[in-house]
Enzyme design. Structure first.
Site, mmCIF file in Angstrom:
data_model
loop_
_atom_site.group_PDB
_atom_site.id
_atom_site.type_symbol
_atom_site.label_atom_id
_atom_site.label_comp_id
_atom_site.label_asym_id
_atom_site.label_seq_id
_atom_site.Cartn_x
_atom_site.Cartn_y
_atom_site.Cartn_z
ATOM 1 N N SER A 1 0.818 -1.191 0.000
ATOM 2 C CA SER A 1 0.000 0.000 0.000
ATOM 3 C C SER A 1 0.856 1.246 0.000
ATOM 4 O O SER A 1 1.510 1.540 -0.987
ATOM 5 C CB SER A 1 -1.020 0.020 1.133
ATOM 6 O OG SER A 1 -1.994 1.000 0.857
ATOM 7 N N HIS B 1 4.221 13.900 6.903
ATOM 8 C CA HIS B 1 4.085 15.346 6.743
ATOM 9 C C HIS B 1 4.618 16.008 8.008
ATOM 10 O O HIS B 1 4.390 15.508 9.116
ATOM 11 C CB HIS B 1 2.623 15.754 6.527
ATOM 12 C CG HIS B 1 1.946 15.027 5.425
ATOM 13 N ND1 HIS B 1 2.120 15.331 4.101
ATOM 14 C CD2 HIS B 1 1.097 13.965 5.447
ATOM 15 C CE1 HIS B 1 1.402 14.520 3.356
ATOM 16 N NE2 HIS B 1 0.770 13.671 4.154
ATOM 17 N N CYS C 1 -2.178 -3.802 3.004
ATOM 18 C CA CYS C 1 -3.209 -4.801 2.729
ATOM 19 C C CYS C 1 -2.562 -6.170 2.853
ATOM 20 O O CYS C 1 -1.470 -6.396 2.345
ATOM 21 C CB CYS C 1 -3.784 -4.631 1.328
ATOM 22 S SG CYS C 1 -4.662 -3.086 1.074
#
EC number: 4.1.1.50
Length: 264
Positions: free
Chosen positions: A113, A118, A141
């Site tokens: 995935s 940030h 996943c």
């Protein structure tokens, strides 16, 4: 869940680890406050964050498909890495409820995935409190939980406060057609943290077991004011000023970990 599931097709579960890391400090003058932001921008720029996430990909045994990264003006940075799936057969240690690897012991696998980070440097407009926040998401996943990456990531940052969310979504179906909404045992995120981390933080859980939602708040236990002072001007603080700054910093930390504004 002691025996391994025999699935019909592949594992459809989505497991998402999201956490915020906060580093707090005090800078006396506007010049030192801007110097702090500059320091953070240089210390945790997009290139450094990319390296940290690339190390995570190596730890978890995934393949990098794409990297997008950006430094922002005047401050902050973001990195997103898309990860491809590998046909990994997990070992028991990779799915049991136990701490993941530390930076010096790189062992583990993650299925697929993405990983994102940030950064948000921020300064109080009046009181000189500087707060550096890092948001990290690891979403996979398949059979492996991204919680195994937690130890490594926490040790990459100076963390005064950490808030962690973990959620398992969707379902996977076994060969008899029965749905499974979670495929591993978990009663607390704390069980995935190393002993030194557990000893260093005051931790509180807010879990919704029936919804496969897990949340842990972490506040650093030890407080030494000198570890929170940035810039030369802070070296000349009087005893009264040091007491005032201590109150400000502790109040900031308490508000963050409580997620609400609090009277003094």
């Amino acid at each position: 869940m002691k025996s391994k599931l025999k699935l019909h097709g592949f594992n459809n579960l989505t497991k998402t680890l999201s956490f915020n890391i906060y580093d707090i400090c005090y800078a006396e003058t506007p010049e030192d406050q801007q110097a702090y932001v500059q320091y953070i921008n240089e210390e945790y720029d997009a290139a450094r964050l990319t390296q940290i996430l690339t190390d995570v990909v190596d730890i978890i045994g995934a393949n990098i498909l794409n990297i997008a990264r950006q430094d922002y003006d005047p401050q902050g940075a973001s990195v997103t890495i898309l990860i491809s799936e590998q046909p990994v057969t997990p070992t028991d240690s990779q799915i049991e409820e136990s701490p993941g690897p530390l930076p010096e012991t790189i062992l583990a696998h993650l299925d697929k995935s993405h990983i994102t980070v940030h950064t948000y440097p921020e300064i109080h407009p009046v009181e000189g409190i500087a707060t550096f926040r890092v948001d990290i998401d690891v979403s996979t996943c398949g059979v492996i939980t991204p919680l195994k990456a937690l130890n490594y990531l926490i040790h990459q940052f100076d963390s005064d406060i950490v808030t962690v969310d973990y959620r398992v979504r969707g379902f996977t179906r076994d060969v008899e057609g029965k749905k499974h909404f979670i495929d591993h045992e978990i009663n607390s995120i704390q069980n995935y943290l190393s002993e030194d981390t557990q000893a260093a933080y005051q931790m509180t859980d807010v879990n919704v077991y029936q919804e496969n939602l897990f949340h842990t708040k972490m506040l650093l236990k030890e407080f030494e004011l000198d570890n929170y002072l940035f810039g030369d001007a802070t070296q000349n603080l009087s005893s009264e000023q040091r007491e005032l700054v201590t109150t400000r910093v502790k109040h900031e930390m308490l508000e963050i970990v409580s997620a609400r504004n609090m009277p003094r």
